[in-house]
Design an enzyme around this catalytic site. Structure first.
Site, PDB file in Angstrom:
ATOM      1  N   GLU A   1     -45.599 -94.865 -10.320  1.00  0.00           N
ATOM      2  CA  GLU A   1     -46.382 -94.420  -9.161  1.00  0.00           C
ATOM      3  C   GLU A   1     -47.862 -94.713  -9.345  1.00  0.00           C
ATOM      4  O   GLU A   1     -48.313 -95.143 -10.412  1.00  0.00           O
ATOM      5  CB  GLU A   1     -46.134 -92.925  -8.930  1.00  0.00           C
TER       6      GLU A   1
ATOM      7  N   CYS B   1     -33.734 -97.034  -2.024  1.00  0.00           N
ATOM      8  CA  CYS B   1     -34.462 -96.991  -0.744  1.00  0.00           C
ATOM      9  C   CYS B   1     -34.252 -98.307   0.016  1.00  0.00           C
ATOM     10  O   CYS B   1     -33.748 -99.288  -0.540  1.00  0.00           O
ATOM     11  CB  CYS B   1     -35.945 -96.731  -0.988  1.00  0.00           C
TER      12      CYS B   1
ATOM     13  N   GLU C   1     -35.586 -99.680  -9.244  1.00  0.00           N
ATOM     14  CA  GLU C   1     -34.731-100.842  -8.972  1.00  0.00           C
ATOM     15  C   GLU C   1     -35.558-102.120  -8.890  1.00  0.00           C
ATOM     16  O   GLU C   1     -35.191-103.163  -9.437  1.00  0.00           O
ATOM     17  CB  GLU C   1     -33.992-100.653  -7.634  1.00  0.00           C
TER      18      GLU C   1
HETATM   19  N1  THU Z   1     -37.655 -93.983  -6.112  1.00  0.00           N
HETATM   20  C1  THU Z   1     -37.084 -94.964  -6.891  1.00  0.00           C
HETATM   21  O1  THU Z   1     -37.662 -95.403  -7.894  1.00  0.00           O
HETATM   22  N2  THU Z   1     -35.879 -95.440  -6.509  1.00  0.00           N
HETATM   23  C2  THU Z   1     -35.126 -94.936  -5.496  1.00  0.00           C
HETATM   24  O2  THU Z   1     -34.015 -95.382  -5.283  1.00  0.00           O
HETATM   25  C3  THU Z   1     -35.651 -93.858  -4.655  1.00  0.00           C
HETATM   26  C4  THU Z   1     -37.063 -93.473  -4.913  1.00  0.00           C
HETATM   27  C5  THU Z   1     -38.930 -93.414  -6.547  1.00  0.00           C
HETATM   28  C6  THU Z   1     -40.113 -93.716  -5.682  1.00  0.00           C
HETATM   29  C7  THU Z   1     -41.030 -92.555  -6.033  1.00  0.00           C
HETATM   30  O3  THU Z   1     -41.718 -92.865  -7.235  1.00  0.00           O
HETATM   31  C8  THU Z   1     -40.079 -91.413  -6.318  1.00  0.00           C
HETATM   32  O4  THU Z   1     -38.825 -92.011  -6.562  1.00  0.00           O
HETATM   33  C9  THU Z   1     -39.966 -90.404  -5.202  1.00  0.00           C
HETATM   34  O5  THU Z   1     -39.676 -91.021  -4.019  1.00  0.00           O
END
Ligand code: THU
Length: 138
Positions: free
Chosen positions: A44, A90, A55
């Site tokens: 992040e 996502c 992913e």
């Molecule tokens: N996130 C992922 O890394 N992969 C997913 O499949 C869903 C969401 C992360 C993005 C963000 O850092 C955190 O999860 C919360 O959304």
């Protein structure tokens, strides 16, 4: 490679998550057709939008190393790394998968009790693919 082993690699990768803003840790383990595994975690950013999902971290590591053929990815995630439910990719990550993977590509999800194996075609019905894009060019 057994799905359980790929999930274990994703769980290990989740430990590298940098998620101070959401507190939601995600790990992914991407299996190439040649049997190699590339892992990734979410990373992040204080400005939010530069954040990267686990992913895509795994895909971009693999593609940047020359990989182009993939058979499966395991994805796990949870609040502070506690896996209590499935963590489906996502929409942006699904679109990245479509770029490099065929319909037989499998996404393994793990809620701490059960493995769910979802084919990419089921994960993204009615997808916009590279073929459509290239076929529409003059
Ligand atoms: N996130 C992922 O890394 N992969 C997913 O499949 C869903 C969401 C992360 C993005 C963000 O850092 C955190 O999860 C919360 O959304």
């Amino acid at each position: 490679m057994e799905p359980r082993e790929l999930i274990a690699r994703a769980e290990q990768a989740m430990l590298g998550a940098y998620a101070p803003y959401s507190g939601f840790y995600v790990g992914a383990a991407l299996l190439t057709k040649s049997g190699r595994v590339y892992t990734g975690c979410n990373i992040e950013n204080a400005a939010y939008s530069p954040s990267n999902c686990a992913e895509r971290t795994a895909f971009f590591k693999a593609v940047s190393e020359g990989e182009r053929s993939f058979s499966a990815i395991a994805v796990v995630g949870g609040e502070k790394g506690k896996i209590r439910s499935f963590c489906p990719p996502c929409g942006v990550c699904r679109q990245v998968m479509l770029e490099f993977c065929g319909p037989d590509f499998l996404i393994y999800l793990w809620d701490g009790e059960t493995i769910r194996a979802v084919p990419l075609t089921e994960m993204v019905p009615y997808a916009f693919t590279a073929e459509e894009h290239l076929n529409n060019k003059e």
